[in-house]
Design a protein around this motif. Structure first.
Motif, mmCIF file in Angstrom:
data_model
loop_
_atom_site.group_PDB
_atom_site.id
_atom_site.type_symbol
_atom_site.label_atom_id
_atom_site.label_comp_id
_atom_site.label_asym_id
_atom_site.label_seq_id
_atom_site.Cartn_x
_atom_site.Cartn_y
_atom_site.Cartn_z
ATOM 1 N N CYS A 177 0.860 -1.245 0.456
ATOM 2 C CA CYS A 177 0.185 -0.215 -0.027
ATOM 3 C C CYS A 177 0.341 1.419 0.105
ATOM 4 N N THR A 178 1.260 2.058 -1.096
ATOM 5 C CA THR A 178 2.284 2.900 -1.117
ATOM 6 C C THR A 178 1.427 4.670 0.229
ATOM 7 N N GLY A 179 0.019 3.833 -0.019
ATOM 8 C CA GLY A 179 -0.567 5.138 0.938
ATOM 9 C C GLY A 179 -0.728 4.582 2.072
ATOM 10 N N ALA A 180 -1.476 5.473 2.950
ATOM 11 C CA ALA A 180 -2.428 4.533 4.437
ATOM 12 C C ALA A 180 -3.087 3.938 3.710
ATOM 13 N N LEU A 181 -3.154 2.110 5.355
ATOM 14 C CA LEU A 181 -4.047 1.624 4.908
ATOM 15 C C LEU A 181 -4.433 1.181 6.676
ATOM 16 N N ASP A 196 4.087 -4.064 3.155
ATOM 17 C CA ASP A 196 5.378 -2.821 2.191
ATOM 18 C C ASP A 196 4.067 -1.582 2.074
ATOM 19 N N GLY A 197 5.216 -0.777 2.409
ATOM 20 C CA GLY A 197 4.402 0.379 2.202
ATOM 21 C C GLY A 197 4.874 1.758 2.844
ATOM 22 N N ASP A 213 7.120 -3.837 6.709
ATOM 23 C CA ASP A 213 8.153 -2.213 6.077
ATOM 24 C C ASP A 213 7.458 -1.134 5.644
ATOM 25 N N ALA A 214 6.789 -0.698 6.385
ATOM 26 C CA ALA A 214 5.793 0.512 6.317
ATOM 27 C C ALA A 214 6.866 1.718 6.831
ATOM 28 N N ALA A 215 6.732 2.885 6.736
ATOM 29 C CA ALA A 215 7.188 4.684 6.974
ATOM 30 C C ALA A 215 6.985 4.955 8.580
ATOM 31 N N GLU A 216 5.837 4.321 8.329
ATOM 32 C CA GLU A 216 5.099 4.992 9.617
ATOM 33 C C GLU A 216 3.975 3.196 9.839
ATOM 34 N N ARG A 217 4.178 2.816 11.462
ATOM 35 C CA ARG A 217 2.715 1.784 11.815
ATOM 36 C C ARG A 217 2.844 2.798 13.203
ATOM 37 N N ILE A 218 1.122 2.504 13.103
ATOM 38 C CA ILE A 218 0.030 3.105 14.917
ATOM 39 C C ILE A 218 0.009 1.852 15.278
ATOM 40 N N THR A 219 0.808 0.752 16.112
ATOM 41 C CA THR A 219 0.155 0.254 16.776
ATOM 42 C C THR A 219 -0.356 -0.048 18.285
ATOM 43 N N GLU A 220 -0.239 1.400 18.850
ATOM 44 C CA GLU A 220 0.215 1.651 20.159
ATOM 45 C C GLU A 220 -1.562 2.406 19.807
ATOM 46 N N TRP A 221 -2.714 2.193 21.206
ATOM 47 C CA TRP A 221 -3.673 2.587 21.378
ATOM 48 C C TRP A 221 -4.026 3.812 21.522
ATOM 49 N N ARG A 228 -3.806 11.570 13.532
ATOM 50 C CA ARG A 228 -2.786 12.133 12.805
ATOM 51 C C ARG A 228 -2.502 11.522 11.255
ATOM 52 N N ALA A 229 -1.823 9.807 11.293
ATOM 53 C CA ALA A 229 -1.662 8.982 10.252
ATOM 54 C C ALA A 229 -2.414 9.247 9.161
ATOM 55 N N LEU A 230 -3.462 9.073 9.403
ATOM 56 C CA LEU A 230 -5.224 9.019 8.560
ATOM 57 C C LEU A 230 -5.087 10.431 7.702
ATOM 58 N N GLY A 231 -4.270 11.647 8.018
ATOM 59 C CA GLY A 231 -5.061 13.290 8.143
ATOM 60 C C GLY A 231 -6.476 13.447 8.498
ATOM 61 N N LEU A 232 -6.969 12.748 9.379
ATOM 62 C CA LEU A 232 -7.935 13.023 9.638
ATOM 63 C C LEU A 232 -8.066 13.422 11.418
ATOM 64 N N SER A 233 -9.102 13.824 11.975
ATOM 65 C CA SER A 233 -9.621 14.382 13.033
ATOM 66 C C SER A 233 -9.208 13.409 14.326
ATOM 67 N N ALA A 234 -8.785 13.820 15.377
ATOM 68 C CA ALA A 234 -9.257 13.014 16.363
ATOM 69 C C ALA A 234 -10.503 12.499 16.915
ATOM 70 N N ASP A 235 -11.429 13.575 16.479
ATOM 71 C CA ASP A 235 -12.983 13.239 17.024
ATOM 72 C C ASP A 235 -13.499 12.402 15.886
ATOM 73 N N ASP A 236 -13.245 12.490 14.717
ATOM 74 C CA ASP A 236 -13.682 11.216 13.576
ATOM 75 C C ASP A 236 -14.124 10.124 14.521
#
Length: 258
Positions: A177-181, A196-197, A213-221, A228-236
């Motif tokens: 995934c070249t963008g965000a999954l 990979d992405g 192999d990711a530029a960034e991975r969010i695994t913590e709650w 932020r990683a998805l380009g959204l508001s935390a209220d969404d």
């Protein structure tokens, strides 16, 4: 929808199976499956064993469709991942099927392709929908699975620009995934030797990737970091908001049904 119907298979009629071909393909891949960490790790915890797989491979359905796939390979996702490996070994063919626009797989249905599939646009799976590609699935736009129910995307390799699903993604080689999954929810998991992405957001669930192999991975709650990683508001509501955004910027072609 545009396609090349004589290459591969992409319909709701199912895929005819031959028990002898299944038996021969399974005999070829079984030794490696028994050693593959993606099949054997934590197998006992999910009631998975090779003997059960042996029984399933000895009794394949005569035709693979949405109902018989689940009857044959239901239970832990390891069985569907192993079944994908057997089917790819026995039934994959050269050639590519090209589909244009936004392709929607209707609720409760299965789409099967025996060769490569290139979706020049978005691929959207409704609840309980399944896509099984025995070679490479490439989605040039967004891959959007069910957000509230089961859905499955299974292929030798899965590639997309961006994606979101609460269902399964199963791959024999890699998920790219070249963008965000965003893999949301905790009812289902993804299984592949490699992710990979760009960005992988999967803090809600335990996925079985051999390597990431990711530029960034969010695994913590951490909803703020995930948003932020998805380009959204935390209220969404992250999965729905991300799906809405991906589909809002999708292809201009009129939506179609796969």
């Amino acid at each position: 929808m545009a396609g090349t119907p004589d290459v591969g298979h992409w319909s709701e009629d199912g895929l005819p199976l031959d028990a002898r071909r299944i038996k021969s393909a399974y005999e070829r891949v079984r030794p490696a499956l028994r050693r593959d960490r993606l099949f054997v790790e934590n197998a006992a915890a999910f009631d998975v064993d090779v003997e059960e797989l042996d029984l399933r491979m000895a009794r394949p359905p005569g035709r693979l469709d949405a109902g018989t796939l689940w009857d044959w390979l239901g239970g832990a996702d390891q069985y569907r991942w192993a079944g994908l490996r057997v089917l790819a070994e026995g039934f994959a063919v050269p050639g590519a099927l090209r589909l244009a626009g936004r392709i929607t797989v209707p609720e409760g249905s299965l789409r099967v392709a025996t060769g490569d599939v290139v979706v020049e646009g978005d691929l959207v799976l409704e609840d309980q929908a399944m896509v099984l590609v025995l070679a490479t699935l490439t989605v040039t736009g967004a891959l959007v699975g069910s957000l509230w129910d089961y859905s499955m995307v299974a292929a030798a390799e899965v590639s997309c620009r961006d994606g979101v699903t609460s269902g399964e993604i199963l791959a024999l080689d890699a998920v790219r995934c070249t963008g965000a999954l965003h893999l949301s929810g905790n009812d289902y998991a993804c299984r592949a030797p490699l992710f990979d992405g760009g960005v992988l957001v999967d803090f809600e669930r335990s996925n079985a990737f051999g390597r990431v192999d990711a530029a960034e991975r969010i695994t913590e709650w951490n909803l703020t970091a995930a948003a932020r990683a998805l380009g959204l508001s935390a209220d969404d509501e992250l999965d729905q908001a991300y799906a809405d955004r991906l589909l809002a910027v999708g292809p201009s072609a009129a939506p179609g049904s796969g």
